[in-house]
Write an enzyme that holds these catalytic residues in place. Sequence first.
Site, mmCIF file in Angstrom:
data_model
loop_
_atom_site.group_PDB
_atom_site.id
_atom_site.type_symbol
_atom_site.label_atom_id
_atom_site.label_comp_id
_atom_site.label_asym_id
_atom_site.label_seq_id
_atom_site.Cartn_x
_atom_site.Cartn_y
_atom_site.Cartn_z
ATOM 1 N N ASP A 147 21.788 59.731 51.929
ATOM 2 C CA ASP A 147 20.790 59.481 50.878
ATOM 3 C C ASP A 147 19.391 60.009 51.196
ATOM 4 O O ASP A 147 18.459 59.770 50.431
ATOM 5 C CB ASP A 147 20.724 57.971 50.584
ATOM 6 C CG ASP A 147 20.419 57.147 51.831
ATOM 7 O OD1 ASP A 147 20.660 57.638 52.951
ATOM 8 O OD2 ASP A 147 19.934 56.021 51.684
ATOM 9 N N GLU A 230 18.976 52.982 66.176
ATOM 10 C CA GLU A 230 18.365 54.178 66.793
ATOM 11 C C GLU A 230 17.955 53.874 68.225
ATOM 12 O O GLU A 230 18.237 54.625 69.157
ATOM 13 C CB GLU A 230 17.112 54.621 66.019
ATOM 14 C CG GLU A 230 17.343 55.035 64.578
ATOM 15 C CD GLU A 230 17.242 53.890 63.583
ATOM 16 O OE1 GLU A 230 17.289 52.708 64.021
ATOM 17 O OE2 GLU A 230 17.124 54.170 62.373
HETATM 18 N N1 UDP Z 1 26.713 53.253 54.978
HETATM 19 C C1 UDP Z 1 28.028 53.002 55.300
HETATM 20 N N2 UDP Z 1 28.561 51.751 55.029
HETATM 21 C C2 UDP Z 1 27.824 50.744 54.447
HETATM 22 C C3 UDP Z 1 26.479 51.001 54.129
HETATM 23 C C4 UDP Z 1 25.946 52.270 54.418
HETATM 24 O O1 UDP Z 1 28.721 53.889 55.795
HETATM 25 O O2 UDP Z 1 28.361 49.656 54.226
HETATM 26 C C5 UDP Z 1 26.123 54.595 55.258
HETATM 27 C C6 UDP Z 1 25.326 55.205 54.099
HETATM 28 O O3 UDP Z 1 26.146 56.054 53.311
HETATM 29 C C7 UDP Z 1 24.207 55.961 54.808
HETATM 30 C C8 UDP Z 1 24.023 55.178 56.100
HETATM 31 O O4 UDP Z 1 25.210 54.425 56.312
HETATM 32 O O5 UDP Z 1 24.589 57.295 55.102
HETATM 33 C C9 UDP Z 1 22.821 54.239 56.025
HETATM 34 O O6 UDP Z 1 22.985 53.336 54.959
HETATM 35 P P1 UDP Z 1 21.841 53.000 53.893
HETATM 36 O O7 UDP Z 1 21.271 54.261 53.356
HETATM 37 O O8 UDP Z 1 22.407 52.046 52.903
HETATM 38 O O9 UDP Z 1 20.808 52.231 54.821
HETATM 39 P P2 UDP Z 1 19.226 52.360 54.890
HETATM 40 O O10 UDP Z 1 18.896 53.809 54.931
HETATM 41 O O11 UDP Z 1 18.712 51.716 53.659
HETATM 42 O O12 UDP Z 1 18.893 51.648 56.139
HETATM 43 MN MN MN Z 2 19.397 55.230 53.550
#
Ligand code: UDP
Ligand code: MN
Length: 291
Positions: A147, A230
């Site tokens: 995203d 991270e």
């Molecule tokens: N993701 C996943 N399983 C989940 C939620 C997220 O594989 O249950 C993946 C999502 O597609 C993205 C990454 O993990 O590539 C980070 O997730 P998200 O963008 O929802 O988290 P944020 O960036 O808000 O911390």
């Molecule tokens: Mn994200």
Amino acid sequence: MALGKSIKMYLTIFVATTCIYMVLYQYHISRQPITSPELLKPPPLYIITPTYRRPEQLAELTRLGYTLKHITNLLWLVIEDANQTSPLVQHTLNRIGVPYIYLIAPMPEKYKKNKKALPRGVSNRNRGLEWLRQNATEGVFYFADDDNTYDISIFEEMRYTKKVSMWPVGLVTKFGVSSPIIRNGTISGYYDGWIGGRKYPVDMAGFAVSVKFLHERPTAQMPFKPGYEEDGFLKSLSPLNVTEIELLASNCTEILTWHTQTKKNENAAPLNMTKYRDTNLVSIHKLLVRK
Ligand code: UDP
Ligand code: MN
């Protein structure tokens, strides 16, 4: 008689000219440098992208995929948090045309209980590391969530990372950016709206690691610890001296990656099959995440 003579003369001129051209051409060829395509290839880039099924999934993969399509010698490791691969994702990846490997890595059930703070994408990224350990020998890898937004120049910059490289990420916390703080050309700390006791308060989109370095750290992995993914991963690469971290994006003065968050879309309402059974809507509906 005169005619025969002139034919002979023209023939001689023709043969002589051809010979001269051939000699010149041979000379030209011999001056070309010997180039093998293998020698020209830059080090490979491995992009590890966690993904999961939701209404935005195919749109996100499409946007990221066409960004990655600008980059040479890149392998896209798309790893889905699911128990089985999805024909829709497969079809989308084929349509985009970036070289890819599509794997699955479901989040272990025990981590799903805490709905508020999930370790998102951790099992996926660790699966990516496992794949690299088994299949890659050189180059650089990068965790690129599906995203986010990426300027293509960051990929060429990270390609030559010796150990770990870092750079700023926009749209992180109320500070608007997460970045190493550079004073006199070296890291003197980190600027991020949430430090949380982390040694490396950086965003997932803000660092890349060399494959050779990963091989030298056989136990390195990402912890299932929301907020500390991270930090935990970078700490698991120890020993790593802060002076060994390479600074990209013009010494961390530019923003080339953003932690963009897409608006959550509702699942699609069910399709009235009595009304639309014999229309295109049946096909389209198969692409959607339904209620
Ligand atoms: N993701 C996943 N399983 C989940 C939620 C997220 O594989 O249950 C993946 C999502 O597609 C993205 C990454 O993990 O590539 C980070 O997730 P998200 O963008 O929802 O988290 P944020 O960036 O808000 O911390
Ligand atoms: Mn994200």
